[in-house]
Design a protein around this motif. Structure first.
Motif, PDB file in Angstrom:
ATOM      1  N   THR A  81      24.317  42.784  18.277  1.00 14.83           N
ATOM      2  CA  THR A  81      25.329  42.114  17.454  1.00 14.83           C
ATOM      3  C   THR A  81      25.885  40.939  18.246  1.00 14.83           C
ATOM      4  OG1 THR A  81      25.911  44.170  16.320  1.00 14.83           O
ATOM      5  CG2 THR A  81      27.555  42.406  16.305  1.00 14.83           C
ATOM      6  N   VAL A  82      25.667  39.726  17.751  1.00  9.19           N
ATOM      7  CA  VAL A  82      26.085  38.519  18.470  1.00  9.19           C
ATOM      8  C   VAL A  82      27.507  38.152  18.048  1.00  9.19           C
ATOM      9  CG1 VAL A  82      25.590  36.093  18.925  1.00  9.19           C
ATOM     10  CG2 VAL A  82      23.697  37.732  18.610  1.00  9.19           C
ATOM     11  N   ILE A  83      28.376  38.006  19.043  1.00  9.64           N
ATOM     12  CA  ILE A  83      29.807  37.753  18.820  1.00  9.64           C
ATOM     13  C   ILE A  83      30.170  36.369  19.334  1.00  9.64           C
ATOM     14  CG2 ILE A  83      32.152  38.531  19.369  1.00  9.64           C
ATOM     15  CD1 ILE A  83      30.957  41.332  19.843  1.00  9.64           C
ATOM     16  N   VAL A  84      30.832  35.574  18.493  1.00  8.18           N
ATOM     17  CA  VAL A  84      31.317  34.249  18.898  1.00  8.18           C
ATOM     18  C   VAL A  84      32.676  34.004  18.253  1.00  8.18           C
ATOM     19  CG1 VAL A  84      28.976  33.290  19.107  1.00  8.18           C
ATOM     20  CG2 VAL A  84      30.231  33.028  16.957  1.00  8.18           C
ATOM     21  N   ASN A  85      33.440  33.073  18.822  1.00  8.54           N
ATOM     22  CA  ASN A  85      34.661  32.676  18.134  1.00  8.54           C
ATOM     23  C   ASN A  85      34.311  31.685  17.015  1.00  8.54           C
ATOM     24  OD1 ASN A  85      35.051  29.808  19.019  1.00  8.54           O
ATOM     25  ND2 ASN A  85      35.399  30.699  21.056  1.00  8.54           N
ATOM     26  N   SER A  86      35.260  31.418  16.146  1.00  8.44           N
ATOM     27  CA  SER A  86      34.976  30.648  14.937  1.00  8.44           C
ATOM     28  C   SER A  86      34.537  29.223  15.237  1.00  8.44           C
ATOM     29  CB  SER A  86      36.201  30.628  14.014  1.00  8.44           C
ATOM     30  OG  SER A  86      37.334  30.111  14.684  1.00  8.44           O
ATOM     31  N   GLN A  87      35.075  28.610  16.287  1.00  6.43           N
ATOM     32  CA  GLN A  87      34.662  27.237  16.593  1.00  6.43           C
ATOM     33  C   GLN A  87      33.261  27.212  17.197  1.00  6.43           C
ATOM     34  OE1 GLN A  87      37.456  24.785  18.659  1.00  6.43           O
ATOM     35  NE2 GLN A  87      36.150  22.974  18.515  1.00  6.43           N
ATOM     36  N   THR A  88      32.954  28.179  18.054  1.00  8.99           N
ATOM     37  CA  THR A  88      31.593  28.271  18.577  1.00  8.99           C
ATOM     38  C   THR A  88      30.609  28.425  17.423  1.00  8.99           C
ATOM     39  OG1 THR A  88      32.348  29.290  20.654  1.00  8.99           O
ATOM     40  CG2 THR A  88      30.037  29.612  20.056  1.00  8.99           C
ATOM     41  N   ASN A  89      30.966  29.226  16.438  1.00 10.80           N
ATOM     42  CA  ASN A  89      30.101  29.418  15.275  1.00 10.80           C
ATOM     43  C   ASN A  89      29.831  28.095  14.564  1.00 10.80           C
ATOM     44  OD1 ASN A  89      28.713  31.132  13.288  1.00 10.80           O
ATOM     45  ND2 ASN A  89      30.391  30.552  11.926  1.00 10.80           N
ATOM     46  N   GLU A  90      30.856  27.279  14.400  1.00 13.83           N
ATOM     47  CA  GLU A  90      30.678  25.977  13.736  1.00 13.83           C
ATOM     48  C   GLU A  90      29.755  25.069  14.545  1.00 13.83           C
ATOM     49  OE1 GLU A  90      31.676  25.083  10.640  1.00 13.83           O
ATOM     50  OE2 GLU A  90      32.205  27.221  10.568  1.00 13.83           O
ATOM     51  N   LEU A  91      29.905  25.086  15.856  1.00 10.95           N
ATOM     52  CA  LEU A  91      29.071  24.249  16.714  1.00 10.95           C
ATOM     53  C   LEU A  91      27.620  24.722  16.722  1.00 10.95           C
ATOM     54  CD1 LEU A  91      31.598  23.868  19.664  1.00 10.95           C
ATOM     55  CD2 LEU A  91      30.909  22.068  18.064  1.00 10.95           C
ATOM     56  N   LEU A  92      27.417  26.030  16.619  1.00 16.08           N
ATOM     57  CA  LEU A  92      26.057  26.574  16.605  1.00 16.08           C
ATOM     58  C   LEU A  92      25.318  26.233  15.316  1.00 16.08           C
ATOM     59  CD1 LEU A  92      26.451  30.124  18.209  1.00 16.08           C
ATOM     60  CD2 LEU A  92      25.521  28.059  19.261  1.00 16.08           C
ATOM     61  N   LYS A  93      26.055  25.989  14.240  1.00 16.53           N
ATOM     62  CA  LYS A  93      25.409  25.666  12.967  1.00 16.53           C
ATOM     63  C   LYS A  93      24.527  24.432  13.080  1.00 16.53           C
ATOM     64  CE  LYS A  93      28.751  27.866   9.861  1.00 16.53           C
ATOM     65  NZ  LYS A  93      29.818  27.643   8.846  1.00 16.53           N
ATOM     66  N   GLU A  94      24.968  23.450  13.881  1.00 16.69           N
ATOM     67  CA  GLU A  94      24.150  22.257  14.076  1.00 16.69           C
ATOM     68  C   GLU A  94      22.831  22.619  14.738  1.00 16.69           C
ATOM     69  OE1 GLU A  94      24.234  17.888  16.304  1.00 16.69           O
ATOM     70  OE2 GLU A  94      26.046  19.121  16.235  1.00 16.69           O
ATOM     71  N   TRP A  95      22.889  23.486  15.756  1.00 18.35           N
ATOM     72  CA  TRP A  95      21.679  23.889  16.461  1.00 18.35           C
ATOM     73  C   TRP A  95      20.759  24.719  15.572  1.00 18.35           C
ATOM     74  CZ3 TRP A  95      19.929  22.763  21.407  1.00 18.35           C
ATOM     75  CH2 TRP A  95      20.777  21.965  22.183  1.00 18.35           C
ATOM     76  N   GLN A  96      21.334  25.436  14.637  1.00 16.14           N
ATOM     77  CA  GLN A  96      20.515  26.234  13.722  1.00 16.14           C
ATOM     78  C   GLN A  96      19.694  25.355  12.774  1.00 16.14           C
ATOM     79  OE1 GLN A  96      23.408  28.908  11.981  1.00 16.14           O
ATOM     80  NE2 GLN A  96      23.970  29.631  14.021  1.00 16.14           N
ATOM     81  N   SER A  97      20.110  24.099  12.638  1.00 16.19           N
ATOM     82  CA  SER A  97      19.365  23.169  11.780  1.00 16.19           C
ATOM     83  C   SER A  97      18.296  22.396  12.550  1.00 16.19           C
ATOM     84  CB  SER A  97      20.333  22.175  11.120  1.00 16.19           C
ATOM     85  OG  SER A  97      20.854  21.264  12.098  1.00 16.19           O
ATOM     86  N   TYR A  98      18.298  22.528  13.875  1.00 15.09           N
ATOM     87  CA  TYR A  98      17.366  21.753  14.700  1.00 15.09           C
ATOM     88  C   TYR A  98      15.933  22.267  14.567  1.00 15.09           C
ATOM     89  CZ  TYR A  98      21.039  19.323  17.390  1.00 15.09           C
ATOM     90  OH  TYR A  98      22.075  18.540  17.783  1.00 15.09           O
ATOM     91  N   ARG A  99      14.996  21.328  14.725  1.00 13.16           N
ATOM     92  CA  ARG A  99      13.590  21.645  14.910  1.00 13.16           C
ATOM     93  C   ARG A  99      13.262  21.418  16.385  1.00 13.16           C
ATOM     94  NH1 ARG A  99      10.710  21.664  10.083  1.00 13.16           N
ATOM     95  NH2 ARG A  99       8.792  21.116  11.181  1.00 13.16           N
TER      96      ARG A  99
END
Length: 281
Positions: A81-99
């Protein structure tokens, strides 16, 4: 090789030449918790191989301390279970879109979305990049979260930080150990390394409220309370004398206030606080 801090806490040391931060393992009676997932698939796999040599409870949780690539790109390797704070989650969304093919990576470097070193590590240490896609976190918290691993409590808190605006620390009360990630470091803006002067004292307050004796920092050697107190003293002494964008004035003020020249660490911090004034202006 894993370093044993206690019967229930282990860590894999940082390797600055490979941009690898310290990774942590906390074990309770029932479950284990990982702190940061490494800078790549390869980094994560090497960490897991070391954990397999130990007789520890299954890994149930993974906490990401902040959204700098070297702390989360190994995330997919953990069945946890991966745990992050809400701002880290927002920043990771960009990386989730990367190729992660070569052309895409080069484009991210050209547009300053990624460093050249990051691209180099990805190309070397993440196989099957054509199909690689960063997973999404499972638990998003706002300020604090408490996890019980079985007679082993971990307090997870988002704090104010001179390094990033999304820094999370993990405190283990019965061991008096705190994992700080990179929270106590400075940051780089427009090629200037600086410490955010306005956040120094709030950050220290957030960290010092915990009764900790051992401090694990992402890219530093482990610190006991004496070393940490010296670090805080040097930082605050340096910050007090920086009142403008003039390095010369700050050094002169330091000499007057302290009746001595700054040591190498203090001089480095003075420059970093001066740089912050330049960034803010």
């Amino acid at each position: 090789m894993l370093n044993k801090l206690s019967d229930t806490i282990y860590y894999l040391s940082h390797q600055d030449d490979r941009v690898r931060p310290t990774l942590g393992l906390v074990c309770g009676d029932q479950n284990s918790l990982i702190i940061d997932s490494g800078n790549s698939t390869q980094h994560a796999k090497e960490f897991l191989l070391e954990i397999e040599k130990l007789n520890v409870p299954p890994i149930k949780y993974l906490v990401i301390t902040h959204a700098n690539w070297d702390h989360f790109l190994g995330m997919n390797e953990f069945d946890a279970t991966v745990i992050v704070n809400s701002q880290t989650n927002e920043l990771l969304k960009e990386w989730q879109s990367y190729r992660f093919d070569d052309n895409s990576l080069q484009k991210y470097v050209n547009t300053n979305q990624m460093s050249a070193k990051c691209m180099e590590i990805i190309q070397a240490d993440i196989p099957n990049r054509g199909s690689f896609k960063l997973n999404s976190p499972n638990v998003i918290f706002e300020n604090t979260l408490t996890i019980d691993l079985g007679n082993k409590v971990c307090i997870i808190e988002r704090i104010k930080s001179t390094h990033t605006d999304d820094s999370t620390i993990i405190y283990i009360p019965d061991e008096k150990v705190v994992f700080l990630g990179d929270s106590t470091n400075g940051r780089t803006t427009n090629s200037l390394y600086h410490f955010k002067q306005s956040l120094l004292l709030p950050m220290m307050k957030d960290i010092q409220k915990y009764d900790a004796e051992m401090f694990l920092i992402g890219h530093e050697s482990i610190c006991d309370s004496n070393k940490m107190n010296i670090y805080w003293e040097e930082l605050t002494t340096a910050s007090r004398v920086v009142k403008s964008t003039s390095l010369e004035n700050a050094i002169e003020c330091f000499k007057v206030e302290n009746k001595r020249d700054p040591n190498d660490n203090e001089l480095f911090f003075i420059q970093a606080f001066v740089n912050d004034r330049i960034v803010q202006s």
